[in-house]
Motif scaffolding. Sequence first.
Motif, PDB file in Angstrom:
ATOM      1  N   ASP A 187      72.256  -9.860  30.328  1.00 40.00           N
ATOM      2  CA  ASP A 187      73.236  -9.736  31.410  1.00 40.00           C
ATOM      3  C   ASP A 187      74.156 -10.964  31.481  1.00 40.00           C
ATOM      4  O   ASP A 187      74.720 -11.254  32.539  1.00 40.00           O
ATOM      5  CB  ASP A 187      72.534  -9.545  32.764  1.00 40.00           C
ATOM      6  CG  ASP A 187      71.829  -8.199  32.869  1.00 40.00           C
ATOM      7  OD1 ASP A 187      71.953  -7.380  31.943  1.00 40.00           O
ATOM      8  OD2 ASP A 187      71.149  -7.971  33.895  1.00 40.00           O
ATOM      9  N   ASP A 209      64.843  -4.613  35.559  1.00 38.21           N
ATOM     10  CA  ASP A 209      65.344  -3.592  34.634  1.00 38.21           C
ATOM     11  C   ASP A 209      65.331  -4.073  33.180  1.00 38.21           C
ATOM     12  O   ASP A 209      65.779  -3.360  32.285  1.00 38.21           O
ATOM     13  CB  ASP A 209      66.756  -3.121  35.035  1.00 38.21           C
ATOM     14  CG  ASP A 209      67.749  -4.257  35.173  1.00 38.21           C
ATOM     15  OD1 ASP A 209      67.355  -5.364  35.583  1.00 38.21           O
ATOM     16  OD2 ASP A 209      68.935  -4.035  34.858  1.00 38.21           O
ATOM     17  N   HIS A 210      64.794  -5.265  32.943  1.00 39.75           N
ATOM     18  CA  HIS A 210      64.619  -5.768  31.573  1.00 39.75           C
ATOM     19  C   HIS A 210      63.142  -5.884  31.204  1.00 39.75           C
ATOM     20  O   HIS A 210      62.816  -6.004  30.026  1.00 39.75           O
ATOM     21  CB  HIS A 210      65.325  -7.129  31.415  1.00 39.75           C
ATOM     22  CG  HIS A 210      66.809  -7.020  31.621  1.00 39.75           C
ATOM     23  ND1 HIS A 210      67.711  -7.132  30.589  1.00 39.75           N
ATOM     24  CD2 HIS A 210      67.536  -6.744  32.734  1.00 39.75           C
ATOM     25  CE1 HIS A 210      68.947  -6.951  31.065  1.00 39.75           C
ATOM     26  NE2 HIS A 210      68.862  -6.713  32.368  1.00 39.75           N
ATOM     27  N   HIS A 238      73.958 -15.757  35.183  1.00 38.61           N
ATOM     28  CA  HIS A 238      73.449 -14.528  35.819  1.00 38.61           C
ATOM     29  C   HIS A 238      72.101 -14.828  36.478  1.00 38.61           C
ATOM     30  O   HIS A 238      71.858 -14.461  37.629  1.00 38.61           O
ATOM     31  CB  HIS A 238      73.329 -13.430  34.773  1.00 38.61           C
ATOM     32  CG  HIS A 238      72.715 -12.173  35.281  1.00 38.61           C
ATOM     33  ND1 HIS A 238      73.381 -11.290  36.100  1.00 38.61           N
ATOM     34  CD2 HIS A 238      71.476 -11.642  35.100  1.00 38.61           C
ATOM     35  CE1 HIS A 238      72.580 -10.279  36.401  1.00 38.61           C
ATOM     36  NE2 HIS A 238      71.418 -10.473  35.815  1.00 38.61           N
ATOM     37  N   HIS A 282      64.578 -10.030  35.251  1.00 44.87           N
ATOM     38  CA  HIS A 282      64.970  -8.985  36.195  1.00 44.87           C
ATOM     39  C   HIS A 282      64.238  -7.695  35.838  1.00 44.87           C
ATOM     40  O   HIS A 282      64.009  -7.396  34.665  1.00 44.87           O
ATOM     41  CB  HIS A 282      66.484  -8.780  36.179  1.00 44.87           C
ATOM     42  CG  HIS A 282      67.219  -9.742  37.076  1.00 44.87           C
ATOM     43  ND1 HIS A 282      68.545 -10.051  36.925  1.00 44.87           N
ATOM     44  CD2 HIS A 282      66.774 -10.453  38.160  1.00 44.87           C
ATOM     45  CE1 HIS A 282      68.904 -10.922  37.872  1.00 44.87           C
ATOM     46  NE2 HIS A 282      67.857 -11.171  38.625  1.00 44.87           N
ATOM     47  N   HIS A 291      65.800 -12.277  30.369  1.00 43.33           N
ATOM     48  CA  HIS A 291      65.474 -12.766  31.711  1.00 43.33           C
ATOM     49  C   HIS A 291      64.495 -11.773  32.309  1.00 43.33           C
ATOM     50  O   HIS A 291      64.189 -10.748  31.696  1.00 43.33           O
ATOM     51  CB  HIS A 291      66.722 -12.973  32.571  1.00 43.33           C
ATOM     52  CG  HIS A 291      67.533 -11.729  32.868  1.00 43.33           C
ATOM     53  ND1 HIS A 291      68.017 -10.886  31.895  1.00 43.33           N
ATOM     54  CD2 HIS A 291      67.961 -11.197  34.050  1.00 43.33           C
ATOM     55  CE1 HIS A 291      68.703  -9.902  32.459  1.00 43.33           C
ATOM     56  NE2 HIS A 291      68.677 -10.061  33.773  1.00 43.33           N
TER      57      HIS A 291
HETATM   58 ZN   LIG Z   1      69.831  -9.073  35.333  1.00 45.13          ZN
END
Ligand SMILES: [Zn+2]
Length: 281
Positions: free
Chosen positions: A214, A116-117, A193, A114, A112
Amino acid sequence: MKVHAILTGTVAIRPNQLQGKGVGLARLVNTLVDRRWTEPLPIYAWVLEHPEGIILIDTGESAQVTSPGYFPAWNPFFKNAIFHVQPEQEVGAQLHALGIHPNDVRRVILTHLHFDHVGGLNHFPHSEILVVRQAYQQAAGFMGPALGFLPQHWPSWFAPRLIDLAPQPFGGFPSSFKVTTAGDVMIVPTPGHTDFHVSVVLQDLDVCYFFAGDASYSERLMKQQKIDGLALNGKEAEKTLKRIRDFTPSTACVYLPTHDPESANRLATKTVVAFDSRNVG
Ligand SMILES: [Zn+2]
Protein backbone atom coordinates in the motif's frame (compact mmCIF):
# COMPACT_ATOMS: atom_id res chain seq x y z
CA MET A 1 10.46 -16.74 -13.32
CA LYS A 2 6.72 -17.22 -13.03
CA VAL A 3 4.94 -14.53 -11.05
CA HIS A 4 1.22 -14.89 -10.30
CA ALA A 5 -1.33 -12.33 -9.19
CA ILE A 6 -3.85 -13.81 -6.76
CA LEU A 7 -7.06 -11.83 -6.37
CA THR A 8 -8.38 -12.52 -2.87
CA GLY A 9 -11.52 -10.41 -3.14
CA THR A 10 -12.35 -6.73 -3.38
CA VAL A 11 -12.78 -3.71 -1.16
CA ALA A 12 -14.57 -0.43 -1.81
CA ILE A 13 -13.23 2.53 0.15
CA ARG A 14 -13.87 6.26 0.40
CA PRO A 15 -12.47 8.32 -2.50
CA ASN A 16 -10.80 10.58 0.08
CA GLN A 17 -8.94 7.55 1.41
CA LEU A 18 -7.82 6.53 -2.08
CA GLN A 19 -6.40 10.00 -2.63
CA GLY A 20 -5.82 12.05 0.51
CA LYS A 21 -7.45 15.47 0.69
CA GLY A 22 -5.86 18.14 2.88
CA VAL A 23 -2.86 17.93 5.21
CA GLY A 24 -2.30 16.54 8.68
CA LEU A 25 -5.36 15.82 10.77
CA ALA A 26 -7.64 17.34 8.09
CA ARG A 27 -6.62 14.50 5.77
CA LEU A 28 -7.92 11.91 8.27
CA VAL A 29 -11.09 13.88 8.95
CA ASN A 30 -11.82 14.28 5.23
CA THR A 31 -11.53 10.50 4.87
CA LEU A 32 -13.86 9.88 7.80
CA VAL A 33 -16.60 12.27 6.65
CA ASP A 34 -16.56 11.21 2.98
CA ARG A 35 -19.88 9.43 2.27
CA ARG A 36 -19.01 8.28 -1.26
CA TRP A 37 -17.54 4.93 -2.32
CA THR A 38 -14.92 3.96 -4.87
CA GLU A 39 -15.51 1.11 -7.28
CA PRO A 40 -14.59 -2.29 -5.75
CA LEU A 41 -10.77 -2.41 -5.69
CA PRO A 42 -8.78 -5.64 -5.86
CA ILE A 43 -6.92 -7.16 -2.91
CA TYR A 44 -3.92 -8.95 -4.42
CA ALA A 45 -1.32 -11.33 -3.08
CA TRP A 46 1.67 -12.31 -5.25
CA VAL A 47 3.38 -15.65 -5.80
CA LEU A 48 6.94 -15.97 -7.09
CA GLU A 49 8.00 -19.40 -8.33
CA HIS A 50 11.56 -18.69 -7.27
CA PRO A 51 14.30 -21.34 -7.82
CA GLU A 52 15.19 -21.05 -4.10
CA GLY A 53 11.62 -21.85 -3.11
CA ILE A 54 8.20 -20.35 -3.57
CA ILE A 55 7.76 -16.86 -2.14
CA LEU A 56 4.38 -15.33 -1.32
CA ILE A 57 4.09 -11.57 -0.91
CA ASP A 58 1.19 -10.70 1.41
CA THR A 59 -1.66 -13.12 1.97
CA GLY A 60 -4.72 -11.07 1.03
CA GLU A 61 -8.05 -11.00 2.76
CA SER A 62 -9.98 -13.67 4.64
CA ALA A 63 -13.61 -14.58 3.93
CA GLN A 64 -14.14 -14.04 7.68
CA VAL A 65 -13.89 -10.29 7.13
CA THR A 66 -17.64 -9.96 6.61
CA SER A 67 -18.55 -11.93 9.78
CA PRO A 68 -20.37 -9.91 12.45
CA GLY A 69 -18.00 -8.59 15.11
CA TYR A 70 -14.87 -9.00 12.99
CA PHE A 71 -13.97 -5.34 13.51
CA PRO A 72 -13.92 -3.56 16.88
CA ALA A 73 -16.99 -1.30 16.82
CA TRP A 74 -15.24 1.61 18.58
CA ASN A 75 -12.93 2.39 15.64
CA PRO A 76 -14.86 4.34 12.97
CA PHE A 77 -12.17 3.77 10.34
CA PHE A 78 -13.11 0.10 10.10
CA LYS A 79 -16.59 1.12 8.87
CA ASN A 80 -15.03 2.82 5.85
CA ALA A 81 -14.68 -0.27 3.71
CA ILE A 82 -17.01 -2.75 2.00
CA PHE A 83 -15.43 -6.17 1.45
CA HIS A 84 -16.38 -9.01 -0.86
CA VAL A 85 -14.40 -12.18 -0.24
CA GLN A 86 -15.63 -15.71 -1.00
CA PRO A 87 -13.94 -18.67 0.74
CA GLU A 88 -12.68 -19.93 -2.63
CA GLN A 89 -10.99 -16.57 -3.17
CA GLU A 90 -8.71 -17.01 -0.18
CA VAL A 91 -5.06 -17.48 -1.07
CA GLY A 92 -4.91 -21.12 0.07
CA ALA A 93 -7.60 -22.29 -2.37
CA GLN A 94 -6.13 -20.26 -5.20
CA LEU A 95 -2.65 -21.69 -4.68
CA HIS A 96 -4.15 -25.18 -4.92
CA ALA A 97 -5.73 -24.14 -8.23
CA LEU A 98 -2.25 -23.18 -9.47
CA GLY A 99 -0.96 -26.62 -8.46
CA ILE A 100 0.92 -25.24 -5.44
CA HIS A 101 0.30 -26.68 -1.97
CA PRO A 102 0.44 -23.95 0.70
CA ASN A 103 2.96 -26.11 2.61
CA ASP A 104 5.29 -25.70 -0.37
CA VAL A 105 5.46 -21.94 0.12
CA ARG A 106 8.91 -21.50 1.61
CA ARG A 107 8.64 -17.85 2.58
CA VAL A 108 5.86 -15.33 3.11
CA ILE A 109 6.88 -11.66 3.09
CA LEU A 110 4.42 -9.19 4.64
CA THR A 111 4.58 -5.58 3.38
CA HIS A 112 2.68 -4.50 6.49
CA LEU A 113 0.27 -6.02 8.96
CA HIS A 114 -3.02 -4.39 7.96
CA PHE A 115 -5.74 -7.04 8.13
CA ASP A 116 -6.32 -7.18 4.36
CA HIS A 117 -2.68 -8.24 3.86
CA VAL A 118 -2.52 -10.87 6.60
CA GLY A 119 -6.03 -12.38 6.24
CA GLY A 120 -4.70 -15.54 4.58
CA LEU A 121 -1.93 -16.27 7.11
CA ASN A 122 -3.79 -19.28 8.51
CA HIS A 123 -2.91 -21.22 5.34
CA PHE A 124 0.85 -21.04 6.06
CA PRO A 125 1.72 -22.61 9.41
CA HIS A 126 4.76 -24.31 7.83
CA SER A 127 6.24 -21.32 5.99
CA GLU A 128 8.87 -18.89 7.17
CA ILE A 129 7.06 -15.56 7.57
CA LEU A 130 9.18 -12.41 7.29
CA VAL A 131 8.00 -9.30 9.13
CA VAL A 132 9.92 -6.13 9.95
CA ARG A 133 10.59 -6.19 13.70
CA GLN A 134 9.23 -2.71 14.45
CA ALA A 135 6.13 -3.35 12.31
CA TYR A 136 5.36 -6.43 14.38
CA GLN A 137 5.95 -4.65 17.68
CA GLN A 138 3.72 -1.74 16.69
CA ALA A 139 0.87 -3.94 15.43
CA ALA A 140 0.99 -6.27 18.43
CA GLY A 141 1.20 -3.37 20.85
CA PHE A 142 -1.37 -1.36 22.73
CA MET A 143 -2.07 1.02 19.83
CA GLY A 144 -2.42 -1.75 17.22
CA PRO A 145 -6.23 -1.72 16.78
CA ALA A 146 -6.30 2.10 16.65
CA LEU A 147 -3.81 1.97 13.75
CA GLY A 148 -5.71 -0.58 11.66
CA PHE A 149 -4.11 -3.80 12.91
CA LEU A 150 -6.13 -6.72 14.26
CA PRO A 151 -3.73 -9.03 16.11
CA GLN A 152 -6.71 -10.83 17.66
CA HIS A 153 -7.27 -12.46 14.23
CA TRP A 154 -3.69 -13.63 13.74
CA PRO A 155 -3.29 -17.43 13.90
CA SER A 156 -2.37 -18.64 17.40
CA TRP A 157 0.87 -20.14 16.02
CA PHE A 158 1.94 -16.86 14.39
CA ALA A 159 5.58 -16.24 15.36
CA PRO A 160 7.16 -14.57 12.35
CA ARG A 161 10.86 -14.23 11.71
CA LEU A 162 11.46 -10.62 12.74
CA ILE A 163 13.86 -8.91 10.38
CA ASP A 164 15.84 -5.67 10.57
CA LEU A 165 16.70 -3.83 7.39
CA ALA A 166 20.47 -3.44 7.02
CA PRO A 167 21.96 0.04 6.52
CA GLN A 168 22.82 -0.95 2.97
CA PRO A 169 21.34 1.45 0.42
CA PHE A 170 19.58 -0.13 -2.54
CA GLY A 171 18.48 1.86 -5.57
CA GLY A 172 17.95 5.10 -3.66
CA PHE A 173 16.36 3.41 -0.64
CA PRO A 174 18.45 4.03 2.48
CA SER A 175 18.36 0.42 3.71
CA SER A 176 17.46 -3.04 2.47
CA PHE A 177 17.16 -6.72 3.29
CA LYS A 178 18.36 -9.46 0.96
CA VAL A 179 15.79 -12.28 0.93
CA THR A 180 17.38 -14.75 -1.47
CA THR A 181 20.96 -15.99 -1.71
CA ALA A 182 20.94 -14.90 -5.34
CA GLY A 183 20.17 -11.35 -4.17
CA ASP A 184 17.36 -11.00 -6.71
CA VAL A 185 14.63 -10.48 -4.10
CA MET A 186 15.14 -7.44 -1.89
CA ILE A 187 12.98 -5.80 0.77
CA VAL A 188 13.15 -1.99 0.82
CA PRO A 189 11.62 0.49 3.28
CA THR A 190 8.55 2.36 2.01
CA PRO A 191 7.15 3.99 5.17
CA GLY A 192 4.21 6.37 5.22
CA HIS A 193 1.04 4.33 4.76
CA THR A 194 2.23 2.64 7.95
CA ASP A 195 5.36 3.59 9.89
CA PHE A 196 7.32 0.45 8.99
CA HIS A 197 5.81 -0.46 5.63
CA VAL A 198 8.12 -2.26 3.19
CA SER A 199 8.00 -3.16 -0.50
CA VAL A 200 9.62 -6.07 -2.33
CA VAL A 201 11.76 -5.80 -5.45
CA LEU A 202 12.31 -8.83 -7.69
CA GLN A 203 14.99 -8.51 -10.36
CA ASP A 204 14.19 -11.11 -13.00
CA LEU A 205 16.25 -11.69 -16.14
CA ASP A 206 14.46 -9.26 -18.40
CA VAL A 207 12.40 -7.12 -16.06
CA CYS A 208 12.11 -5.88 -12.49
CA TYR A 209 8.96 -6.13 -10.38
CA PHE A 210 8.11 -3.73 -7.57
CA PHE A 211 5.55 -5.19 -5.16
CA ALA A 212 4.39 -2.00 -3.52
CA GLY A 213 1.83 -3.19 -0.98
CA ASP A 214 0.00 0.00 0.00
CA ALA A 215 2.94 2.37 -0.58
CA SER A 216 0.46 3.80 -3.08
CA TYR A 217 -2.97 2.50 -3.98
CA SER A 218 -2.27 2.72 -7.73
CA GLU A 219 0.47 3.47 -10.24
CA ARG A 220 -1.35 6.63 -11.29
CA LEU A 221 -1.32 7.96 -7.71
CA MET A 222 2.40 7.13 -7.40
CA LYS A 223 3.12 9.02 -10.62
CA GLN A 224 1.05 11.96 -9.38
CA GLN A 225 2.79 11.70 -5.97
CA LYS A 226 -0.56 11.64 -4.13
CA ILE A 227 -0.52 10.08 -0.68
CA ASP A 228 -3.54 8.24 0.65
CA GLY A 229 -6.11 9.59 3.10
CA LEU A 230 -5.14 7.32 6.01
CA ALA A 231 -1.34 7.31 5.73
CA LEU A 232 -0.04 7.34 9.29
CA ASN A 233 2.90 9.56 8.36
CA GLY A 234 2.25 11.98 5.50
CA LYS A 235 5.81 13.36 5.35
CA GLU A 236 7.35 9.89 5.12
CA ALA A 237 4.73 8.84 2.56
CA GLU A 238 5.78 11.73 0.33
CA LYS A 239 9.47 10.79 0.61
CA THR A 240 8.60 7.18 -0.22
CA LEU A 241 6.64 8.16 -3.33
CA LYS A 242 9.60 10.24 -4.55
CA ARG A 243 11.99 7.31 -4.09
CA ILE A 244 9.65 4.97 -5.98
CA ARG A 245 9.19 7.54 -8.74
CA ASP A 246 12.98 7.74 -9.16
CA PHE A 247 13.64 4.01 -8.81
CA THR A 248 11.00 2.32 -10.94
CA PRO A 249 11.56 3.92 -14.37
CA SER A 250 15.37 3.76 -14.06
CA THR A 251 15.26 0.01 -13.41
CA ALA A 252 12.44 -0.88 -15.85
CA CYS A 253 10.14 -2.05 -13.07
CA VAL A 254 6.59 -3.33 -13.34
CA TYR A 255 4.84 -1.50 -10.50
CA LEU A 256 2.37 -3.63 -8.57
CA PRO A 257 0.32 -2.06 -5.77
CA THR A 258 -2.06 -4.35 -3.87
CA HIS A 259 -5.23 -2.41 -4.68
CA ASP A 260 -4.60 -1.17 -8.24
CA PRO A 261 -7.21 -2.53 -10.71
CA GLU A 262 -4.50 -2.40 -13.41
CA SER A 263 -1.81 -4.35 -11.51
CA ALA A 264 -2.67 -7.79 -12.93
CA ASN A 265 -2.75 -6.43 -16.50
CA ARG A 266 0.63 -4.80 -16.08
CA LEU A 267 2.04 -8.04 -14.67
CA ALA A 268 0.64 -10.09 -17.58
CA THR A 269 1.98 -7.67 -20.20
CA LYS A 270 5.17 -6.74 -18.29
CA THR A 271 4.34 -3.07 -18.67
CA VAL A 272 7.08 -1.10 -16.93
CA VAL A 273 6.75 2.33 -15.35
CA ALA A 274 7.21 5.09 -17.87
CA PHE A 275 6.63 8.79 -17.43
CA ASP A 276 5.32 11.01 -20.15
CA SER A 277 5.03 14.78 -20.04
CA ARG A 278 1.52 14.59 -18.54
CA ASN A 279 2.88 12.93 -15.41
CA VAL A 280 5.64 15.42 -14.75
CA GLY A 281 5.20 18.07 -12.07
ZN1 LIG B 1 -2.72 -1.03 4.35
